[in-house]
Design an enzyme around this catalytic site. Structure first.
Site, PDB file in Angstrom:
ATOM      1  CG  HIS A  17      -2.021   1.006   1.148  1.00  0.00           C
ATOM      2  ND1 HIS A  17      -3.350   0.654   1.191  1.00  0.00           N
ATOM      3  CD2 HIS A  17      -2.000   2.354   1.015  1.00  0.00           C
ATOM      4  CE1 HIS A  17      -4.099   1.751   1.095  1.00  0.00           C
ATOM      5  NE2 HIS A  17      -3.293   2.792   0.987  1.00  0.00           N
ATOM      6  CG  HIS A  19      -1.580   6.293  -2.493  1.00  0.00           C
ATOM      7  ND1 HIS A  19      -2.732   6.230  -3.239  1.00  0.00           N
ATOM      8  CD2 HIS A  19      -1.883   5.762  -1.276  1.00  0.00           C
ATOM      9  CE1 HIS A  19      -3.704   5.693  -2.509  1.00  0.00           C
ATOM     10  NE2 HIS A  19      -3.215   5.397  -1.313  1.00  0.00           N
ATOM     11  CG  ASP A  21      -0.860  10.198  -6.383  1.00  0.00           C
ATOM     12  OD1 ASP A  21      -0.700   9.098  -5.840  1.00  0.00           O
ATOM     13  OD2 ASP A  21      -1.974  10.753  -6.455  1.00  0.00           O
ATOM     14  N   GLY A 178      -9.758   7.835  -2.250  1.00  0.00           N
ATOM     15  CA  GLY A 178     -10.419   9.118  -2.074  1.00  0.00           C
ATOM     16  C   GLY A 178     -11.199   9.161  -0.777  1.00  0.00           C
ATOM     17  CG  HIS A 205      -8.016   3.324   0.075  1.00  0.00           C
ATOM     18  ND1 HIS A 205      -7.549   2.923  -1.152  1.00  0.00           N
ATOM     19  CD2 HIS A 205      -7.013   4.039   0.658  1.00  0.00           C
ATOM     20  CE1 HIS A 205      -6.309   3.380  -1.309  1.00  0.00           C
ATOM     21  NE2 HIS A 205      -5.960   4.045  -0.217  1.00  0.00           N
ATOM     22  CD  GLU A 208      -6.829   6.283   6.091  1.00  0.00           C
ATOM     23  OE1 GLU A 208      -5.769   6.872   6.330  1.00  0.00           O
ATOM     24  OE2 GLU A 208      -7.266   6.115   4.927  1.00  0.00           O
ATOM     25  CG  ASP A 300      -1.271   5.949   2.887  1.00  0.00           C
ATOM     26  OD1 ASP A 300      -1.722   5.538   1.799  1.00  0.00           O
ATOM     27  OD2 ASP A 300      -1.887   6.735   3.609  1.00  0.00           O
TER      28      ASP A 300
END
Length: 363
Positions: A17, A19, A21, A178, A205, A208, A300
């Site tokens: 996991h 990202h 970006d 998102g 996701h 959380e 993350d």
């Protein structure tokens, strides 16, 4: 600290996991922003890195995601995506990550005219180049891709179709990302059904920013094989804070997650920043691992969270009392949960992870 850090740096690692970006090199971000005219909070690497960490430490998922505006602003051309992906693979290999799954939302990289397929092709090209360079330097790494649809967007079905189309080019799964609150995973059932129909693995996701209902929808309505984060599963476990597995009582959802070996992609530093956990010592990752859940350790967003896999390990050792055995366990959990074939999984496990930890024990 330095001897411990060096020991942890040498351990083989698996991240599921992370990202793309949220993991740019800060120097690359500054350079690309200058070329495109995008204004950054600072052009000093140390100051900008600190700004990201401070901005992300907001106590909510929605505010945590706002700093992404800067990385996304410069990741809009083919060359920028190739460069970011190549450096991504090299940076992970430098801390002995042997297998990684990076995720991103293609629809967020089309502002300057790239098609969704163009974005995916550029990222795959960059990852392949970085992995080849890392192998040539003696640090072999496999980097696969998860494509994300946006919860608050309208392209999830199209992204799922592209994930299936690019599965022979390194795409191994589908996700939605998102804001969680107000955007349940069941809104995207058509996308998940397409993935399942074509045998494409799914991670979602959930658990959380929103609670148990998001996890329940993810695994029951959307049939996710893994859960991104999932920290709130602890809310379905009585006595988990007592530190004694014999005094805990699992609710129906927690029992189902554990019994079906659903992997949890936990990200301690990020979870602190979004308010999903109070401290590393109190983070549910330790209790969940000791209770027999299939826990994995992840970063993350390495730039935005100001972290790395080595740092996550170090924090758990220093603040939660983790030993080499626990680190080995989450690493094995991760490779066993990877969206690859059994042959690939066993090769990495038997030739890289097990020998790497055996070597560490002898030191």
């Amino acid at each position: 600290m330095r001897p411990l850090w060096n020991q942890l740096l040498q351990l083989p690692k698996v991240v599921l996991h992370d990202h793309l970006d949220g993991a740019m090199r800060v120097e690359t971000l500054i350079e690309l922003a200058a070329r495109t005219g995008h204004h950054l909070p600072s052009t000093d690497p140390a100051e900008l890195t600190a700004w990201f960490v401070q901005a992300a430490s907001s106590g909510s998922l929605e505010l945590y995601m706002k700093p992404y505006v800067h990385t996304l602003a410069v990741m809009q051309t083919r060359q920028a995506l190739i460069r970011a992906a190549e450096e991504y693979a090299l940076d992970l290999a430098a801390e002995n990550v042997v297998y990684a799954e990076t995720r991103y939302a293609p629809e967020l990289h089309t502002r300057l005219g790239l098609s969704l397929a163009d974005v995916i092709a550029a990222v795959q090209e960059g990852l392949a180049a970085g992995s080849a360079k890392a192998a040539g330097a003696g640090s072999p790494i496999q980097v696969k891709t998860l494509l994300c649809g946006m919860r608050d967007g309208i392209h999830s079905r199209e992204i799922a179709e592209l994930a299936v189309r690019f599965r022979d080019s390194g795409v191994v799964g589908f996700d939605i990302a998102g804001p969680e609150n107000g955007y349940p995973p069941s809104d995207h059932l058509r996308a998940f059904e397409h993935a399942h129909r074509h045998g494409l693995p799914v991670t979602i996701h959930a658990g959380e920013a929103f609670g148990l209902p998001s996890i329940q929808q993810a695994v029951h309505a959307c049939r996710a094989q893994r859960i991104g984060h999932g920290t709130r599963i602890i809310d379905d476990i009585k006595g988990a804070d007592l530190g004694d597995p014999t005094r805990t009582e699992l609710g129906p959802l927690a029992s189902w997650i554990r019994e079906n070996r659903i992997p949890l992609e936990l990200c301690p530093t990020s979870n602190l920043q979004t308010g999903a956990a109070a401290s590393i010592a109190e983070h549910p990752i330790t209790a969940l691992l000791d209770l027999g859940f299939r826990v994995t350790l992840n970063t993350d967003s390495r730039l935005i969270a100001g972290t790395s896999m080595t740092r996550e390990m170090s924090l758990l050792v220093d603040e939660a009392g983790w030993t080499l055995d626990r680190l080995r366990m989450v690493t094995i959990n991760a490779i066993e949960s990877a969206f690859v074939s059994d042959d690939e999984r066993n090769l990495i496990l038997n030739e890289m992870i097990i020998p790497g930890y055996a070597k560490a024990e002898q030191q």
